[in-house]
Write a protein that holds these residues in place. Sequence first.
Motif, mmCIF file in Angstrom:
data_model
loop_
_atom_site.group_PDB
_atom_site.id
_atom_site.type_symbol
_atom_site.label_atom_id
_atom_site.label_comp_id
_atom_site.label_asym_id
_atom_site.label_seq_id
_atom_site.Cartn_x
_atom_site.Cartn_y
_atom_site.Cartn_z
ATOM 1 N N PRO A 38 5.707 32.081 19.558
ATOM 2 C CA PRO A 38 5.899 30.856 18.812
ATOM 3 C C PRO A 38 5.161 29.801 18.900
ATOM 4 O O PRO A 38 4.629 29.178 20.194
ATOM 5 C CB PRO A 38 7.267 30.412 19.181
ATOM 6 N N LEU A 39 4.407 28.926 17.747
ATOM 7 C CA LEU A 39 3.484 27.954 17.712
ATOM 8 C C LEU A 39 4.249 26.844 16.824
ATOM 9 O O LEU A 39 4.759 27.259 15.606
ATOM 10 C CB LEU A 39 2.311 28.352 17.276
ATOM 11 N N VAL B 90 1.772 26.461 21.913
ATOM 12 C CA VAL B 90 2.267 27.855 21.586
ATOM 13 C C VAL B 90 2.544 28.440 23.095
ATOM 14 O O VAL B 90 2.224 28.022 24.120
ATOM 15 C CB VAL B 90 0.893 28.766 21.051
ATOM 16 N N VAL B 91 3.804 29.319 22.894
ATOM 17 C CA VAL B 91 4.584 29.546 24.151
ATOM 18 C C VAL B 91 4.191 31.263 24.243
ATOM 19 O O VAL B 91 4.194 31.930 23.233
ATOM 20 C CB VAL B 91 5.855 29.298 23.992
ATOM 21 N N TYR B 92 3.793 31.780 25.309
ATOM 22 C CA TYR B 92 3.670 33.208 25.464
ATOM 23 C C TYR B 92 4.372 33.708 26.726
ATOM 24 O O TYR B 92 4.640 33.032 27.602
ATOM 25 C CB TYR B 92 2.287 33.407 25.304
ATOM 26 N N PRO B 93 4.756 35.017 26.629
ATOM 27 C CA PRO B 93 5.002 35.872 28.130
ATOM 28 C C PRO B 93 4.002 35.893 28.936
ATOM 29 O O PRO B 93 3.051 36.607 28.644
ATOM 30 C CB PRO B 93 5.875 36.842 27.493
ATOM 31 N N GLN B 94 4.105 35.229 29.917
ATOM 32 C CA GLN B 94 3.034 35.214 31.072
ATOM 33 C C GLN B 94 2.796 36.796 31.392
ATOM 34 O O GLN B 94 1.496 36.915 31.531
ATOM 35 C CB GLN B 94 3.204 34.369 32.120
ATOM 36 N N GLN B 95 3.528 37.698 31.463
ATOM 37 C CA GLN B 95 3.335 39.012 32.125
ATOM 38 C C GLN B 95 2.772 40.050 30.918
ATOM 39 O O GLN B 95 2.749 41.107 31.210
ATOM 40 C CB GLN B 95 4.843 39.517 32.737
ATOM 41 N N TRP C 189 0.125 39.558 24.178
ATOM 42 C CA TRP C 189 0.585 38.412 23.437
ATOM 43 C C TRP C 189 -0.021 37.242 24.060
ATOM 44 O O TRP C 189 -0.156 36.249 23.386
ATOM 45 C CB TRP C 189 2.157 38.329 23.901
ATOM 46 N N LYS C 190 -0.446 37.327 25.448
ATOM 47 C CA LYS C 190 -1.239 35.983 25.891
ATOM 48 C C LYS C 190 -2.346 35.974 25.315
ATOM 49 O O LYS C 190 -2.790 34.651 25.084
ATOM 50 C CB LYS C 190 -1.296 36.398 27.537
ATOM 51 N N LEU C 191 -3.012 36.917 24.871
ATOM 52 C CA LEU C 191 -4.480 36.993 24.175
ATOM 53 C C LEU C 191 -4.031 36.329 22.913
ATOM 54 O O LEU C 191 -4.786 35.625 22.345
ATOM 55 C CB LEU C 191 -4.799 38.268 24.149
ATOM 56 N N PHE C 192 -3.179 36.986 21.796
ATOM 57 C CA PHE C 192 -2.787 36.380 20.685
ATOM 58 C C PHE C 192 -2.426 34.782 20.798
ATOM 59 O O PHE C 192 -2.854 34.070 19.873
ATOM 60 C CB PHE C 192 -1.918 37.202 20.002
ATOM 61 N N ALA C 193 -1.838 34.413 21.887
ATOM 62 C CA ALA C 193 -1.499 32.928 21.879
ATOM 63 C C ALA C 193 -2.851 32.110 22.268
ATOM 64 O O ALA C 193 -2.869 30.999 21.680
ATOM 65 C CB ALA C 193 -0.465 32.870 23.117
ATOM 66 N N ILE D 23 -4.123 28.979 19.535
ATOM 67 C CA ILE D 23 -4.104 27.716 20.087
ATOM 68 C C ILE D 23 -5.563 27.385 19.798
ATOM 69 O O ILE D 23 -5.896 26.182 19.465
ATOM 70 C CB ILE D 23 -3.593 27.477 21.394
ATOM 71 N N HIS D 24 -6.666 28.292 20.116
ATOM 72 C CA HIS D 24 -8.077 27.742 19.884
ATOM 73 C C HIS D 24 -8.175 27.672 18.421
ATOM 74 O O HIS D 24 -8.874 26.796 17.916
ATOM 75 C CB HIS D 24 -8.754 28.854 20.224
ATOM 76 N N LEU D 25 -7.541 28.342 17.404
ATOM 77 C CA LEU D 25 -7.636 28.121 16.162
ATOM 78 C C LEU D 25 -7.151 26.659 15.625
ATOM 79 O O LEU D 25 -8.019 26.101 15.143
ATOM 80 C CB LEU D 25 -7.079 29.319 15.339
#
Length: 333
Positions: A12-13, A306-311, A315-319, A323-325
């Motif tokens: 989620p962002l 933006v929050v992402y599941p660390q493991q 999804w970390k890549l998508f996050a 956020i870069h965008l």
Amino acid sequence: MTYIIIADRYVPLTSESRVQGYVVQIAPEVSGIITQVDIKNNQTVTKGEHLLSIDDQKYRLAVDQAQVAVEQAHQQEQALYAQASVAQANIATSQANYNNAHRDFNRINQLAKKQLVSASMRDNAYAKYQMTQANLAAAKQQAVVIQTQLGTTPGQSTLVLAAENALAQAKLNLAHTQVIAPSNGVITNLQVDIGAMANANQPMLTFIPTDSMWVTADFREKSIANFHSHSMAYVAYDALPGQIFSLTINNRDFGVAAAQQIANGHLTNIVTSNRWVRDAQRVRVNFISEQPLPPQLFVGSRATVVVYPQQDPIWKLFAKIEIHLASALHFIY
């Protein structure tokens, strides 16, 4: 559209994010005319740094008076010790008189029973016995009263303790004429100058501790359902476009103002909506940074989180892409 729906559950962002910080209103502990101001508006200060001075003349006089009162209290304590010695001597004298009167009464009482002395002599002896007994009790009570005021050791009398307490308070008031920074922070909205009147417990300075800043973000309820201890976050600040920082979830608020019930004597106010799908409730989540926040930020700075599941590396890549965008768009907006 499908990606947005799914991503809102796992990464989620939100752009509803701000830098928060404690805002401290610094109020002097004593009243007086400001005689010195050593700070400027929006100046960064360190813990213990001098901010301003209040006229201390009357507070120095109060300290001097309190010191004289302490000396007088010690003198009065010495007088109490002298009175205590006199009281002990009075007890010894009263005890001797009582013992003598007691023995005389016993002898005369025996003679009166044999009718060898008159009843009036017996009554006089008994009266003297009762009087010496009362004098002895009074002498003992006087000694107790004096000893109670003296305390257990020299310097512990109520007179001295009260005077020393007044002196400590006078010194504390004198120290409070020098207003210092409670911690590292920034002085803002400074509106005082030499000659202004400082009133005790009335805020005069706005102080923001720089080491107490954190980030808050408002997410939709369904977006935080998958938050857990392994969730991490990226943040892009409006003030620093193109730069990405990491955050850690600290906690989330346990309520919102819209649900707060107030017992005001009125009936419940029911909020109605004609929309088939109402707006989602947002919940505030608090984030902390392991590194100090950038100095360009201030309380109220806007951000995107933006929050992402660390493991989960996907999804970390998508996050990170999201956020870069968002950070790149801050160059424009």
